[in-house]
Design a protein around this motif. Structure first.
Motif, PDB file in Angstrom:
ATOM      1  N   PRO A  39       0.808  -1.231   0.000  1.00 34.41           N
ATOM      2  CA  PRO A  39       0.000   0.000   0.000  1.00 34.41           C
ATOM      3  C   PRO A  39       0.838   1.277   0.000  1.00 34.41           C
ATOM      4  CG  PRO A  39      -0.150  -1.113   2.128  1.00 34.41           C
ATOM      5  CD  PRO A  39       0.522  -2.057   1.199  1.00 34.41           C
ATOM      6  N   ILE A  40       2.027   1.215   0.597  1.00 37.37           N
ATOM      7  CA  ILE A  40       2.915   2.384   0.614  1.00 37.37           C
ATOM      8  C   ILE A  40       3.441   2.652  -0.789  1.00 37.37           C
ATOM      9  CG2 ILE A  40       5.065   3.329   1.547  1.00 37.37           C
ATOM     10  CD1 ILE A  40       4.626   1.537   4.013  1.00 37.37           C
ATOM     11  N   LEU A  42       1.948   1.784  -3.609  1.00 38.03           N
ATOM     12  CA  LEU A  42       0.816   2.256  -4.410  1.00 38.03           C
ATOM     13  C   LEU A  42       0.533   3.729  -4.140  1.00 38.03           C
ATOM     14  CD1 LEU A  42      -1.592  -0.811  -4.058  1.00 38.03           C
ATOM     15  CD2 LEU A  42      -0.423  -0.052  -6.138  1.00 38.03           C
ATOM     16  N   LYS A  43       0.597   4.129  -2.882  1.00 33.68           N
ATOM     17  CA  LYS A  43       0.351   5.523  -2.505  1.00 33.68           C
ATOM     18  C   LYS A  43       1.344   6.460  -3.168  1.00 33.68           C
ATOM     19  CE  LYS A  43       0.204   8.546   1.559  1.00 33.68           C
ATOM     20  NZ  LYS A  43       0.412   8.606   3.036  1.00 33.68           N
ATOM     21  N   ASN A  44       2.575   5.990  -3.341  1.00 31.10           N
ATOM     22  CA  ASN A  44       3.631   6.828  -3.898  1.00 31.10           C
ATOM     23  C   ASN A  44       3.904   6.542  -5.373  1.00 31.10           C
ATOM     24  OD1 ASN A  44       4.928   8.486  -1.558  1.00 31.10           O
ATOM     25  ND2 ASN A  44       4.593   6.454  -0.685  1.00 31.10           N
ATOM     26  N   ASN A  45       3.006   5.800  -5.996  1.00 27.72           N
ATOM     27  CA  ASN A  45       3.117   5.474  -7.427  1.00 27.72           C
ATOM     28  C   ASN A  45       4.437   4.781  -7.768  1.00 27.72           C
ATOM     29  OD1 ASN A  45       0.572   6.707  -8.226  1.00 27.72           O
ATOM     30  ND2 ASN A  45       1.569   8.668  -7.819  1.00 27.72           N
ATOM     31  N   ASP A 243       7.069   8.005   2.713  1.00 27.91           N
ATOM     32  CA  ASP A 243       6.525   9.162   1.989  1.00 27.91           C
ATOM     33  C   ASP A 243       7.470  10.362   2.061  1.00 27.91           C
ATOM     34  OD1 ASP A 243       4.453   7.366   2.018  1.00 27.91           O
ATOM     35  OD2 ASP A 243       2.945   8.769   2.760  1.00 27.91           O
ATOM     36  N   HIS A 247       9.627  12.029  -1.066  1.00 30.74           N
ATOM     37  CA  HIS A 247       9.305  13.444  -1.321  1.00 30.74           C
ATOM     38  C   HIS A 247      10.579  14.284  -1.351  1.00 30.74           C
ATOM     39  CE1 HIS A 247       7.254  17.305  -1.187  1.00 30.74           C
ATOM     40  NE2 HIS A 247       8.014  17.637  -0.153  1.00 30.74           N
TER      41      HIS A 247
END
Length: 277
Positions: A39-40, A42-45, A243, A247
């Motif tokens: 899921p991490i 996927l969240k960050n593409n 994340d 970033h």
């Protein structure tokens, strides 16, 4: 933009197998599996990852291989073998049957300079090219001179330096590290992972600006075609969320061309690890 995480880990935690996780690292004293990471990503593409060893056993390599067979976003494995084993070629031949095993790593940061010069170890490393395996280099800055002598013996072997050789960002030590990086980067068969930096800074209070001098040096020396994004998850959690780390890197590289960004965040990993095979 294409994104592939070139460096992360999975483990089933046990105090006996993970003695390096001390009381200051309590957050890591649990299991970390693909279901936690997916899921991490996927969240960050981030579309794929490379799972890297932490235990120095072949059993862990098989454990990672089993996870990769169950979770297709794991595109490659960097495992472990005993390079000093008299039957090392037999072991490399065995692992060659598994397409997902791309290369190997030994935790050299815990070894003496003499380890690198061991004839049996050198013989084992010399066989990697024959089987088209990569080698991940995990060292500290004080080992840069020794690793330079080591890599000179294998000009056609694909090497990748993990975590920029772990510069001491917390104490802003840069000059001797820079000198070693400049010498190492002259060898075009060596790549560098921009990973693991948050844990080399002050875990409780670092700013993104602290990483810029180190990233700039690595970029100047290796170029945008020989560096690759890695998270070092879950170890990064000691200092930074996934994340936050991605970033920081996306911000640093945001003025680069689309091609350069795609190379750094994905295509260099594909090329180095043969992830399309």
């Amino acid at each position: 933009m294409l994104k592939i995480d070139s460096h992360q880990h999975f483990w089933k935690y046990s105090a006996a197998n993970h003695i390096w996780i001390d009381d200051k690292m309590a957050i890591l004293k649990r299991d970390f599996f693909p279901k936690d990471l997916e899921p991490i990503l996927l969240k960050n593409n981030v579309s794929a990852c490379v799972a890297v060893q932490v235990d120095q056993t072949e059993e862990e390599t098989l454990f990672l291989l089993n996870l990769a067979k169950q979770h297709t976003f794991i595109k490659g494995i960097v495992g472990w073998v005993d390079f000093k084993n008299a039957k090392i070629e037999e072991r490399l031949s065995y692992f060659k049957q598994f397409q997902l095993v791309k290369g190997f790593r030994h935790i050299l940061q815990a070894e003496s300079d003499e380890f690198l010069l061991n004839p049996d170890f050198l013989k084992g490393i010399s066989l990697l090219e024959k089987y088209d395996f990569t080698y991940d280099i995990l060292i500290y800055p004080h080992q840069l001179n020794s690793i330079l002598s080591f890599v000179k013996q294998f000009p056609n072997q694909r090497f990748v330096l993990n975590h920029l050789a772990k510069p001491n960002i917390k104490n802003k030590e840069i000059n001797s590290w820079k000198s070693g990086i400049e010498k190492l980067a002259k060898h075009e068969n060596i790549y560098c992972k921009i990973s693991g930096l948050a844990t080399e800074a002050n875990w409780d209070s670092f700013s993104a600006d602290e990483f810029s001098p180190y990233l700039t040096i690595v970029l100047e020396q290796f170029g945008a075609d020989r560096i690759m994004f890695g998270s070092d998850w879950p170890v990064c959690l000691l200092a930074s969320s996934y994340d936050n780390w991605i970033h920081i890197l996306l911000e640093y590289f945001k003025t680069f061309s689309k091609t350069e960004q795609e190379n750094i965040f994905g295509r260099n990993s594909i090329h180095f690890y043969n992830l399309e095979k």
